[in-house]
Scaffold this motif. Structure first.
Motif, short mmCIF file in Angstrom:
data_model
loop_
_atom_site.label_atom_id
_atom_site.label_comp_id
_atom_site.label_asym_id
_atom_site.label_seq_id
_atom_site.Cartn_x
_atom_site.Cartn_y
_atom_site.Cartn_z
N TYR A 1 0.96 -1.10 0.07
CA TYR A 1 -0.05 -0.23 -0.16
C TYR A 1 0.86 1.36 -0.04
CZ TYR A 1 0.91 -0.65 4.83
OH TYR A 1 2.00 -0.77 5.98
N ILE A 2 2.21 1.00 -0.05
CA ILE A 2 3.03 2.34 0.07
C ILE A 2 4.23 2.10 -0.81
CG2 ILE A 2 4.41 1.21 2.03
CD1 ILE A 2 3.58 4.86 1.75
N PRO A 3 4.20 3.30 -2.01
CA PRO A 3 5.27 3.08 -2.87
C PRO A 3 6.85 3.37 -2.27
CG PRO A 3 4.02 5.02 -3.17
CD PRO A 3 3.38 4.30 -2.10
N THR A 4 7.75 3.00 -2.69
CA THR A 4 8.98 3.48 -2.43
C THR A 4 9.60 4.31 -3.51
OG1 THR A 4 10.13 1.33 -2.93
CG2 THR A 4 9.01 1.46 -0.65
N PHE A 5 10.66 4.89 -3.09
CA PHE A 5 11.38 5.82 -4.06
C PHE A 5 12.92 5.37 -4.19
CE2 PHE A 5 8.14 8.93 -4.16
CZ PHE A 5 7.33 8.45 -3.15
N GLY A 6 13.36 5.77 -5.51
CA GLY A 6 14.72 5.64 -6.03
C GLY A 6 15.19 7.16 -5.68
N ARG A 7 16.44 7.17 -6.21
CA ARG A 7 17.24 8.50 -6.01
C ARG A 7 16.76 9.74 -6.86
NH1 ARG A 7 23.54 7.47 -4.53
NH2 ARG A 7 23.31 5.78 -3.04
N GLY A 8 16.04 9.21 -7.97
CA GLY A 8 15.50 10.23 -8.72
C GLY A 8 16.45 10.92 -9.85
N THR A 9 15.86 11.53 -10.93
CA THR A 9 16.49 12.33 -11.79
C THR A 9 16.53 13.69 -11.60
OG1 THR A 9 16.21 10.52 -13.55
CG2 THR A 9 16.73 12.76 -14.22
N SER A 10 17.61 14.40 -11.60
CA SER A 10 17.68 15.77 -11.44
C SER A 10 17.47 16.29 -12.57
CB SER A 10 18.78 15.96 -10.64
OG SER A 10 19.09 17.49 -10.46
N LEU A 11 16.64 17.08 -12.85
CA LEU A 11 16.38 18.02 -14.32
C LEU A 11 16.69 19.06 -14.11
CD1 LEU A 11 15.43 17.84 -17.18
CD2 LEU A 11 13.22 18.14 -16.60
N ILE A 12 17.44 19.76 -14.98
CA ILE A 12 17.56 21.04 -15.04
C ILE A 12 17.50 21.77 -16.61
CG2 ILE A 12 19.40 23.21 -14.88
CD1 ILE A 12 20.98 21.35 -13.12
#
Lengths: 111, 111
Positions: free
Chosen positions: B97-108
């Motif tokens: 019931y709860i999503p988990t997260f990666g480190r993400g993509t930093s967009l500039i």
């Protein structure tokens, strides 16, 4: 949808002190979640706050360090206890209703 | 629990160009969600795609999902400087019931 008010938005604290972060939701929700995001890292789930029972902590997080209160279905607090510089992070509360709604975050710096 | 792994970690483009971010995950999912985070604040939900959907649009956002490859992509068309943020994918595994997260993509996005 849910609107979450989180405070404080930021704080600078001394080593060894404690800080309590508050989150208020505009609707009743069964579960609230507390996340930590260390600099440049992903969000890590600290614990799930349940109303009327003890919070459920994820591996690596303990109640003595991160006590959580959930007195009703719209409010929760997370305390960061006996802080050290390693606790410097962004702390986020959220609720889940098919998707996650987040508070605006608390940016904590420990000197 | 599993988390999505975003790629690339960082992306720098000019205003008006398209930005594509990819996400891979490991196990079967109910849905996959994309979130945006501005300057270390709270995350904002962008779009949810269910496991039986292959493509979804929302304004300038286009999300695809390939469950056979366990991957998803987020395309932002005609990017603007205001799109500068970190983008996270959050796969929701079956039974969770709860999503988990990666480190993400930093967009500039440069004006």
């Amino acid at each position: 949808s849910a609107v979450i008010s989180q405070k404080p938005s930021r704080d600078i604290c001394q080593r060894g002190t404690s800080l309590t972060i508050q989150c208020q939701v505009d609707s009743q929700v069964t579960m609230m979640f507390w996340y930590r995001q260390q600099p440049g890292q992903s969000l890590t789930l600290i614990a799930t706050a349940n109303q009327g029972s003890e919070a459920t902590y994820e591996s690596g997080f303990v109640i003595d360090k991160f006590p959580i209160s959930r007195p009703n279905l719209t409010f929760s607090t997370l305390t960061v206890s006996n802080m050290s510089p390693e606790d410097s992070s962004i702390y986020l509360c959220s609720v889940y209703s098919e998707k996650l709604f987040f508070g605006s975050g608390t940016q904590l710096s420990v000197l | 629990s599993q988390q999505g792994e975003e790629d690339p970690q960082a992306l720098s483009i000019q205003e008006g160009e398209n930005a594509t971010m990819n996400c891979s995950y490991k196990t079967s999912i109910n849905n996959l969600q994309w979130y945006r985070q501005n300057s270390g604040r709270g995350l904002v939900h962008l779009i949810l795609i269910r496991s039986n959907e292959r493509e979804k649009h929302s304004g300038r956002l286009r999300v695809t999902l390939d469950t056979s490859k366990k991957s998803s992509s987020l395309l932002i068309t005609a990017s603007r400087a205001a799109d500068t943020a970190s983008y996270f994918c959050a796969p929701l595994p079956g039974g969770s019931y709860i999503p988990t997260f990666g480190r993400g993509t930093s967009l500039i996005v440069h004006p």
